[in-house]
Design a protein around this motif. Structure first.
Motif, PDB file in Angstrom:
ATOM      1  N   HIS A   9       0.854  -1.194   0.000  1.00 50.42           N
ATOM      2  CA  HIS A   9       0.000   0.000   0.000  1.00 50.42           C
ATOM      3  C   HIS A   9       0.891   1.245   0.000  1.00 50.42           C
ATOM      4  O   HIS A   9       1.589   1.506   0.979  1.00 50.42           O
ATOM      5  CB  HIS A   9      -0.903  -0.018   1.236  1.00 50.42           C
ATOM      6  N   ASP A  19      -0.549  -4.383   3.713  1.00 45.52           N
ATOM      7  CA  ASP A  19      -1.828  -4.743   4.317  1.00 45.52           C
ATOM      8  C   ASP A  19      -1.954  -6.261   4.226  1.00 45.52           C
ATOM      9  O   ASP A  19      -1.922  -6.828   3.133  1.00 45.52           O
ATOM     10  CB  ASP A  19      -2.990  -4.078   3.577  1.00 45.52           C
ATOM     11  N   ARG A  36      -1.961  -3.935   9.386  1.00 46.95           N
ATOM     12  CA  ARG A  36      -0.923  -3.170   8.693  1.00 46.95           C
ATOM     13  C   ARG A  36       0.422  -3.616   9.252  1.00 46.95           C
ATOM     14  O   ARG A  36       0.622  -3.610  10.465  1.00 46.95           O
ATOM     15  CB  ARG A  36      -1.109  -1.677   8.933  1.00 46.95           C
ATOM     16  N   TYR A  61     -10.861  -6.734  -1.864  1.00 48.86           N
ATOM     17  CA  TYR A  61      -9.414  -6.534  -1.761  1.00 48.86           C
ATOM     18  C   TYR A  61      -8.618  -7.831  -1.922  1.00 48.86           C
ATOM     19  O   TYR A  61      -7.399  -7.786  -2.084  1.00 48.86           O
ATOM     20  CB  TYR A  61      -9.053  -5.834  -0.450  1.00 48.86           C
ATOM     21  N   VAL A  75      -2.803   0.231  -4.121  1.00 56.30           N
ATOM     22  CA  VAL A  75      -2.368  -1.063  -3.620  1.00 56.30           C
ATOM     23  C   VAL A  75      -1.967  -1.967  -4.775  1.00 56.30           C
ATOM     24  O   VAL A  75      -2.492  -1.871  -5.879  1.00 56.30           O
ATOM     25  CB  VAL A  75      -3.445  -1.765  -2.748  1.00 56.30           C
TER      26      VAL A  75
END
Length: 127
Positions: A9, A19, A36, A61, A75
């Motif tokens: 990221h 991430d 994170r 994601y 990302v």
């Protein structure tokens, strides 16, 4: 087994973190558990990480790459694979992760401090 992904990221200020997202136990109805981290957990030399819990992320994601809405950077998927959670409590998370074709790794995390929405954890790869 649930899916997991490690995303690089890049924030608008140029800083970078990773991430680590994975599916929680049970049917795939909710969001992804999210942390994170500063280290590439998919690399064999990575044996421990400090991780900041983040709010659950959307399942999109698992496959998404590109610009994040709201000017939050971009990302890029670094690694993807599967995971199995063997223990999940408020203070401990024990899971086995297999990124791609690499060997699986068991990670045990312990909660350190912070509010529930931004809790610091310490994960150690087990031998």
């Amino acid at each position: 087994m649930g899916a997991c992904v490690l995303l690089e990221h890049t924030l608008p200020d140029g800083s970078v973190h990773f991430d680590w997202l994975f599916e929680p136990d049970g049917p795939p109805l909710g969001g992804l558990l999210s942390f994170r981290v500063q280290e590439r957990m998919d690399q064999p030399g990575c044996t421990e990480v400090r991780a900041l819990s983040r709010p659950d992320h959307r399942r999109a994601y698992l496959e998404f790459e590109g610009e994040v809405s709201g000017g939050r950077g971009s990302v890029r998927r670094i690694a993807a694979g599967e995971c199995v959670i063997t223990e999940r409590t408020d203070a401990r998370l024990d899971l086995t992760v297999a990124f791609g074709e690499g060997p699986s790794a068991r990670w045990v995390g312990h909660r350190l401090y912070g509010p529930p929405e931004a809790m610091w954890w310490h994960f150690v790869r087990q031998r």
